[in-house]
Design a protein around this motif. Structure first.
Motif, PDB file in Angstrom:
ATOM      1  N   UNK A  12       0.860  -1.192   0.000  1.00 44.78           N
ATOM      2  CA  UNK A  12       0.000   0.000   0.000  1.00 44.78           C
ATOM      3  C   UNK A  12       0.892   1.235   0.000  1.00 44.78           C
ATOM      4  N   UNK A  13       0.991   1.892   1.154  1.00 39.58           N
ATOM      5  CA  UNK A  13       1.889   3.035   1.288  1.00 39.58           C
ATOM      6  C   UNK A  13       3.184   2.559   1.928  1.00 39.58           C
ATOM      7  N   UNK A  97       0.489  -3.185   8.505  1.00 41.08           N
ATOM      8  CA  UNK A  97      -0.727  -2.577   9.033  1.00 41.08           C
ATOM      9  C   UNK A  97      -0.893  -1.125   8.609  1.00 41.08           C
ATOM     10  N   UNK A  98      -2.159  -0.755   8.475  1.00 38.36           N
ATOM     11  CA  UNK A  98      -2.543   0.633   8.294  1.00 38.36           C
ATOM     12  C   UNK A  98      -3.228   1.114   9.568  1.00 38.36           C
ATOM     13  N   UNK A  99      -3.241   2.439   9.763  1.00 35.71           N
ATOM     14  CA  UNK A  99      -3.772   2.978  11.008  1.00 35.71           C
ATOM     15  C   UNK A  99      -4.815   4.068  10.778  1.00 35.71           C
ATOM     16  N   UNK A 100      -5.117   4.357   9.510  1.00 37.29           N
ATOM     17  CA  UNK A 100      -6.202   5.290   9.247  1.00 37.29           C
ATOM     18  C   UNK A 100      -7.533   4.555   9.408  1.00 37.29           C
ATOM     19  N   UNK A 101      -8.608   5.245   9.760  1.00 32.77           N
ATOM     20  CA  UNK A 101      -9.882   4.556  10.051  1.00 32.77           C
ATOM     21  C   UNK A 101     -10.378   3.682   8.908  1.00 32.77           C
ATOM     22  N   UNK A 102     -10.351   4.185   7.677  1.00 27.55           N
ATOM     23  CA  UNK A 102     -10.839   3.396   6.548  1.00 27.55           C
ATOM     24  C   UNK A 102      -9.962   2.181   6.291  1.00 27.55           C
ATOM     25  N   UNK A 103      -8.653   2.374   6.309  1.00 24.86           N
ATOM     26  CA  UNK A 103      -7.738   1.262   6.064  1.00 24.86           C
ATOM     27  C   UNK A 103      -7.867   0.171   7.112  1.00 24.86           C
ATOM     28  N   UNK A 127       4.829   0.705   9.571  1.00 26.45           N
ATOM     29  CA  UNK A 127       4.579   2.110   9.246  1.00 26.45           C
ATOM     30  C   UNK A 127       5.075   3.056  10.326  1.00 26.45           C
ATOM     31  N   UNK A 128       5.194   2.554  11.556  1.00 30.16           N
ATOM     32  CA  UNK A 128       5.519   3.394  12.699  1.00 30.16           C
ATOM     33  C   UNK A 128       6.664   2.796  13.507  1.00 30.16           C
ATOM     34  N   UNK A 129       7.202   3.597  14.414  1.00 27.53           N
ATOM     35  CA  UNK A 129       8.236   3.117  15.323  1.00 27.53           C
ATOM     36  C   UNK A 129       7.637   2.328  16.477  1.00 27.53           C
ATOM     37  N   UNK A 130       6.403   2.622  16.831  1.00 34.29           N
ATOM     38  CA  UNK A 130       5.705   1.935  17.914  1.00 34.29           C
ATOM     39  C   UNK A 130       4.231   1.849  17.560  1.00 34.29           C
ATOM     40  N   UNK A 131       3.592   0.792  17.945  1.00 30.08           N
ATOM     41  CA  UNK A 131       2.172   0.643  17.678  1.00 30.08           C
ATOM     42  C   UNK A 131       1.384   1.660  18.513  1.00 30.08           C
ATOM     43  N   UNK A 132       0.318   2.227  17.969  1.00 26.41           N
ATOM     44  CA  UNK A 132      -0.396   3.299  18.672  1.00 26.41           C
ATOM     45  C   UNK A 132      -0.979   2.876  20.007  1.00 26.41           C
ATOM     46  N   UNK A 133      -1.224   1.595  20.191  1.00 27.17           N
ATOM     47  CA  UNK A 133      -1.810   1.139  21.447  1.00 27.17           C
ATOM     48  C   UNK A 133      -0.747   0.803  22.494  1.00 27.17           C
ATOM     49  N   UNK A 237      12.205  14.609   3.744  1.00 25.36           N
ATOM     50  CA  UNK A 237      11.940  13.172   3.657  1.00 25.36           C
ATOM     51  C   UNK A 237      10.462  12.833   3.769  1.00 25.36           C
ATOM     52  N   UNK A 238       9.628  13.826   4.091  1.00 32.26           N
ATOM     53  CA  UNK A 238       8.226  13.519   4.368  1.00 32.26           C
ATOM     54  C   UNK A 238       7.504  12.828   3.215  1.00 32.26           C
ATOM     55  N   UNK A 239       7.740  13.179   1.935  1.00 31.44           N
ATOM     56  CA  UNK A 239       7.053  12.424   0.881  1.00 31.44           C
ATOM     57  C   UNK A 239       7.483  10.965   0.828  1.00 31.44           C
ATOM     58  N   UNK A 240       8.752  10.712   1.044  1.00 33.56           N
ATOM     59  CA  UNK A 240       9.240   9.333   1.007  1.00 33.56           C
ATOM     60  C   UNK A 240       8.662   8.517   2.164  1.00 33.56           C
ATOM     61  N   UNK A 241       8.482   9.167   3.312  1.00 35.24           N
ATOM     62  CA  UNK A 241       7.818   8.486   4.432  1.00 35.24           C
ATOM     63  C   UNK A 241       6.337   8.270   4.138  1.00 35.24           C
ATOM     64  N   UNK A 242       5.688   9.265   3.567  1.00 44.47           N
ATOM     65  CA  UNK A 242       4.253   9.161   3.301  1.00 44.47           C
ATOM     66  C   UNK A 242       3.935   8.042   2.321  1.00 44.47           C
ATOM     67  N   UNK A 243       4.834   7.779   1.388  1.00 43.98           N
ATOM     68  CA  UNK A 243       4.612   6.722   0.396  1.00 43.98           C
ATOM     69  C   UNK A 243       5.332   5.428   0.772  1.00 43.98           C
ATOM     70  N   UNK A 244       5.990   5.433   1.916  1.00 46.86           N
ATOM     71  CA  UNK A 244       6.604   4.216   2.422  1.00 46.86           C
ATOM     72  C   UNK A 244       7.841   3.784   1.671  1.00 46.86           C
ATOM     73  N   UNK A 245       8.544   4.705   1.035  1.00 47.29           N
ATOM     74  CA  UNK A 245       9.776   4.336   0.334  1.00 47.29           C
ATOM     75  C   UNK A 245      10.939   4.203   1.307  1.00 47.29           C
TER      76      UNK A 245
END
Length: 475
Positions: A12-13, A97-103, A127-133, A237-245
């Motif tokens: 995905x991303x 994993x995705x963390x947006x509501x729709x995903x 996608x993240x350094x730590x899981x949101x929970x 670097x934000x675009x590369x992070x946003x697209x998961x590169x």
């Protein structure tokens, strides 16, 4: 001997080969079938689509070099995965994993359906350094960044990134793929993407070049000069992070390793990593407050008397407000799909406080024009500026665009780059052409209202009006 069944790996991303937990796990299991599904529920803005098209092309080529095809499909995720399972014989589906509501909602449905059909379904953190929970205080989410940052440093151990898997084996049965060109993610006529193409190199290779360039030439001045838009002291670097590169773990590791070799970079590294954790904080908030894109976290702001003014909104979008720092930022955004973070705060403050236009209209414009459009960062940051979100800027914090310009671009380098029509003004007057005086303007051949717009509002008066409107919310 039975032929091993393939594992479908959904991308995905996260368009990268390195530090991709789902791909890594799939390769350990056997043959893999890389798949990208464009679900209409996952719509993004035009600039994001331009980038993702380029990134998918680069990612497909990287997979092809290793003998793997990338299968492209459009449609409902569950139905499309079911078709691919039937066509390939896959008995496992892996994804990050995705963390947006729709995903998250889509992936919950997908996992339940696959498991019910006896298909292995596994999701991984990537996608993240730590899981949101994982980071909670007394079983409740954090709403202020500084305690979140301290808890992150105390409790999170960032694990080492995974390398690119060796010996990736392709599926023997390869379903048909759609042609990316038919998705029309590239602009037709008029083609507005020339500035984006000149400014960026989407893809995993481009991401690594950007990271190495920042570490070599930008990190050394990050702490002291990251707020100066004319200086090359931010990572971009934000675009590369946003697209998961790139993954945040890869960035974290590279910065930490460099700081360990050069202790004099410690303050700069800490300041940069703090911003990386702000991204974590944004996703932490969106996970725990999924209505953030549409609803103010502070409920009293639902009563705020936002103005409907299409003309004013359009002038802001086009960089025709009469305030040079605002206009320079908005033109940079339109031409490159990106804007310096300090300038983002200034232009956002102008929209929601000087013009009193709803922060959601600003967020929508950023969503459509930013190559780094990110639902969590976009929602949290706009609410922060508007004063209605978590850890929000106080309602009385209203950026003065002229003072901000003088402070962070004192010699007008950034302004002259994006506003060449003001380039002949001296360093004193370029920040506020209205107060330059007729003699100064005549000497350099500038007529306000013709060569550059007059200010659309008086900031002093607009500030007082905003303060009065915000004060009503306290009653």
């Amino acid at each position: 001997m039975r032929t091993p069944t393939p594992t479908i790996v959904l991308f995905r991303q996260d368009l990268r080969l390195a530090d991709h937990p789902a791909l890594w796990a799939g390769v350990q299991r056997g043959p893999v079938l890389p798949v990208f599904i464009h679900n209409p529920l996952d719509e993004h803005g035009a600039a994001w689509r331009w980038w993702h098209d380029q990134s998918l092309t680069a990612f497909s080529a990287a997979l092809a070099e290793r003998g793997l095809p990338l299968i492209l499909r459009r449609g409902d995720t569950l139905a499309t995965v079911g078709d691919l399972i039937a066509q390939s014989g896959a008995r496992a589906v892996f994804w990050n994993r995705r963390y947006d509501p729709s995903g998250m909602a889509q992936d919950r449905i997908l996992k339940a359906a696959l498991l019910a059909d006896g298909v292995e379904a596994c999701s991984f953190p990537g996608h993240l350094l730590a899981e949101p929970w994982e980071l909670l205080r007394d079983d409740r989410p954090y709403r202020v960044f500084t305690p979140f940052w301290k808890a992150f440093l105390a409790r999170v151990r960032v694990v080492e990134p995974l390398p690119i898997p060796d010996h990736m084996q392709a599926s023997l049965s390869v379903p048909s793929s759609e042609n990316l060109d038919t998705w029309a993610w590239q602009p037709r006529k008029p083609d507005w993407s020339a500035g984006l193409a000149a400014a960026w190199e989407p893809g995993e290779n481009g991401a690594w070049q950007r990271l190495h360039g920042f570490l070599e030439n930008g990190l050394y001045c990050y702490d002291s000069a990251r707020n100066e838009p004319a200086r090359h002291c931010v990572s971009r670097l934000s675009p590369h992070l946003a697209h998961g590169e790139l993954s945040p773990r890869q960035i974290w590791q590279q910065v930490q390793e460099l700081a360990s070799r050069y202790p004099q970079l410690a303050a700069n590294a800490d300041a940069f990593l703090r911003e990386l954790v702000w991204r974590e904080f944004s996703w932490h908030l969106l996970y725990h407050f999924p209505d953030l894109p549409h609803t103010p976290l502070r409920p009293e702001f639902a009563r705020f008397p936002w103005r409907e003014d299409r003309g004013a909104l359009g002038a802001w979008q086009q960089g025709r407000t009469g305030y040079p720092m605002i206009d320079a930022g908005m033109r940079e955004l339109w031409q490159t799909g990106w804007m310096h973070n300090r300038v983002r705060m200034i232009v956002a403050s102008f929209l929601v406080k000087d013009l009193q236009i709803h922060w959601q209209q600003g967020a929508a414009w950023f969503w459509d024009t930013l190559v780094d459009a990110d639902l969590a960062n976009n929602s949290v940051s706009w609410q922060w500026v508007a004063g209605c979100g978590a850890d929000a800027a106080p309602y009385f914090r209203i950026f003065n665009p002229v003072l901000q310009s003088r402070k962070f671009d004192p010699h007008g380098v950034y302004l002259r780059h994006w506003l060449p029509e003001l380039g002949s003004l001296d360093d004193t007057h370029i920040h506020d052409p209205t107060n330059a005086g007729g003699e100064v303007l005549a000497r350099v051949g500038i007529t306000l209202g013709r060569d550059y717009p007059r200010p659309m509002v008086n900031h002093v008066i607009a500030r007082e009006a905003a303060l009065q409107a915000f004060a009503q919310l306290k009653k």
